[in-house]
Design a protein around this motif. Structure first.
Motif, PDB file in Angstrom:
ATOM      1  N   TYR A  17      32.341  24.955  83.311  1.00 25.07           N
ATOM      2  CA  TYR A  17      31.120  25.197  82.547  1.00 25.07           C
ATOM      3  C   TYR A  17      31.308  26.351  81.564  1.00 25.07           C
ATOM      4  CZ  TYR A  17      26.490  27.034  81.472  1.00 25.07           C
ATOM      5  OH  TYR A  17      25.406  27.521  80.815  1.00 25.07           O
ATOM      6  N   GLN A  18      31.963  27.439  82.011  1.00 21.61           N
ATOM      7  CA  GLN A  18      32.191  28.574  81.127  1.00 21.61           C
ATOM      8  C   GLN A  18      33.093  28.192  79.959  1.00 21.61           C
ATOM      9  OE1 GLN A  18      30.820  31.380  80.955  1.00 21.61           O
ATOM     10  NE2 GLN A  18      29.775  31.634  82.908  1.00 21.61           N
ATOM     11  N   PHE A  19      34.108  27.360  80.242  1.00 21.48           N
ATOM     12  CA  PHE A  19      34.995  26.895  79.173  1.00 21.48           C
ATOM     13  C   PHE A  19      34.224  26.065  78.152  1.00 21.48           C
ATOM     14  CE2 PHE A  19      37.351  23.153  77.674  1.00 21.48           C
ATOM     15  CZ  PHE A  19      38.265  23.778  76.835  1.00 21.48           C
ATOM     16  N   VAL A  20      33.437  25.097  78.629  1.00 18.06           N
ATOM     17  CA  VAL A  20      32.661  24.232  77.734  1.00 18.06           C
ATOM     18  C   VAL A  20      31.646  25.062  76.950  1.00 18.06           C
ATOM     19  CG1 VAL A  20      30.995  22.335  77.644  1.00 18.06           C
ATOM     20  CG2 VAL A  20      32.977  22.174  79.156  1.00 18.06           C
ATOM     21  N   ARG A  21      31.034  26.029  77.620  1.00 16.07           N
ATOM     22  CA  ARG A  21      30.031  26.881  76.973  1.00 16.07           C
ATOM     23  C   ARG A  21      30.647  27.689  75.830  1.00 16.07           C
ATOM     24  NH1 ARG A  21      28.016  32.210  77.753  1.00 16.07           N
ATOM     25  NH2 ARG A  21      25.775  32.369  77.342  1.00 16.07           N
ATOM     26  N   MET A  22      31.798  28.308  76.095  1.00 18.73           N
ATOM     27  CA  MET A  22      32.448  29.113  75.054  1.00 18.73           C
ATOM     28  C   MET A  22      32.914  28.238  73.895  1.00 18.73           C
ATOM     29  SD  MET A  22      34.620  32.073  77.076  1.00 18.73           S
ATOM     30  CE  MET A  22      35.551  30.923  78.093  1.00 18.73           C
ATOM     31  N   ARG A  23      33.438  27.054  74.203  1.00 18.72           N
ATOM     32  CA  ARG A  23      33.886  26.160  73.142  1.00 18.72           C
ATOM     33  C   ARG A  23      32.717  25.690  72.294  1.00 18.72           C
ATOM     34  NH1 ARG A  23      34.749  20.463  74.961  1.00 18.72           N
ATOM     35  NH2 ARG A  23      32.487  20.655  74.697  1.00 18.72           N
ATOM     36  N   ASN A  24      31.607  25.298  72.936  1.00 20.75           N
ATOM     37  CA  ASN A  24      30.435  24.819  72.198  1.00 20.75           C
ATOM     38  C   ASN A  24      29.861  25.910  71.305  1.00 20.75           C
ATOM     39  OD1 ASN A  24      30.695  22.350  73.403  1.00 20.75           O
ATOM     40  ND2 ASN A  24      28.962  22.571  74.778  1.00 20.75           N
TER      41      ASN A  24
END
Length: 364
Positions: free
Chosen positions: A149-156
């Motif tokens: 989730y943190q990875f997807v959040r930072m990428r988005n």
């Protein structure tokens, strides 16, 4: 005296953290396979059950967890979390669902092994240890889901900030060009004051319409509003240059209210007039816009009968437009050099996405 403090501003569009792509589903599946396979393999090896055997069982567990994670996350992000305003509650919901996914993934993997009469370790046949193993899998799934989730959040958020920066540069460039255009238009207005009053009124009407839309349009507008602005621009240029410029449209009625990014047709029309207008003033110059739907895309074609394109080198306006369209999942294509024709390919925005983008742009 009172010092004015800067308040925290959120420039990223609402719910950007909740956007999940198909590639994210593949990522969850790969992580599930590797994480589950290696972890279960090592665990089996410590119990003397064999690493390769545990690796296969772990792959099955990882496959179920990866698939369930994507399905649950997609449904959760589309239908549940957007209704929750407090971010803290997001974490609670995420935690519960991640744990449940891990638990059910473990149970499905175990039942699948029993269904195909595959031998399982002895400890899994003991109720107490089976319960501990399933709960542990749920907890580990939650921790893994948190990292994903943190990875997807930072990428988005990174992609959203890049889009906002591009949009700002695009609008800044258009407004700089618009200042020059406005100066020339006002000069033409002064010349018209001693001429036909009817033409003068029509010119002022189109000038006001164009300037209002160019300066105040939200990021997303209906297609018919974009065409209305372009129509005003063409009329102004027709009067300014004293040329016979004909503007026609062929737009499917069902597409008139389709949401599209604002200010994507004007640079193409401006380029057409600037480079395509024939030197022979006796020749009429025609620009046409067509719009049709092709699957999940809107296809916009801007065609003119002017000078053919020889060596095409996009200027700043068209280059920024191409980047803007790419950020929206679209493309700018030079379809034909003679006659000159540009094609804009845009994915159709959902009504939900349109409302979010429209409200977001209007709130700033």
């Amino acid at each position: 005296m009172l010092e004015v403090e800067a308040r925290n501003l959120e420039f990223v569009e609402p719910f950007v953290d909740l956007k999940i792509k198909i590639t994210d589903g593949m990522l969850l599946l790969v992580i599930g396979l590797l994480y589950g396979g290696v972890l279960v393999g090592l665990f089996y090896s410590l119990l003397g059950e064999g690493f390769s055997r545990g690796l296969l069982h772990g792959f099955l567990l990882g496959m179920y967890i990866g698939l369930l994670s994507y399905i649950v996350i997609y449904f959760n992000n589309q239908n549940v979390l957007p209704k929750i305003k407090q971010v803290l509650l997001w974490w609670v919901v995420w935690g519960i669902l991640s744990f449940v996914v891990g638990l059910f993934g473990f149970l499905l993997a175990f039942k699948t092994l029993l269904l195909f009469k595959v031998k399982v370790p002895v400890f899994l046949t003991q109720k107490e240890k089976f319960l501990i193993a399933s709960l542990s899998t749920g907890i580990l799934t939650y921790l893994t889901g948190l990292m994903v989730y943190q990875f997807v959040r930072m990428r988005n958020r990174k992609e959203a900030i890049e889009r906002i920066t591009l949009e700002a540069n695009y609008k800044l460039t258009l407004r700089m060009l618009n200042a020059h255009f406005l100066s020339n238009s006002l000069h033409t207005l002064l010349e018209l004051m001693d001429m036909n009053k009817e033409v003068l009124e029509c010119y002022v009407k189109h000038l006001v319409n164009y300037q209002r839309r160019a300066l105040t349009s939200p990021k997303i507008i209906p297609l018919k509003e974009e065409i209305s602005m372009v129509n005003s621009y063409v009329f102004i240029e027709k009067i300014r240059k004293g040329r016979d410029i004909v503007f026609t449209t062929d737009v499917d009625e069902n597409l008139e209210n389709e949401p599209i990014p604002a200010l994507i047709l004007q640079p193409i029309i401006e380029n057409a007039i600037q480079h395509g207008l024939p030197e022979d003033k006796s020749k009429h110059f025609e620009i046409s816009i067509s719009a049709k739907r092709n699957g999940q895309y809107i296809i916009l074609c801007v065609l003119n009968n002017g000078n053919p394109i020889s060596n095409f080198q996009p200027g700043i306006g068209l280059s920024l437009l191409a980047k803007k369209l790419e950020s929206q999942g679209g493309k700018l294509i030079l379809k034909s050099k003679n006659p000159p024709c540009f094609m804009v390919k845009l994915p159709i925005l959902s009504i939900k996405g349109y409302k979010i983008a429209y409200e977001s742009s209007n709130s700033r």
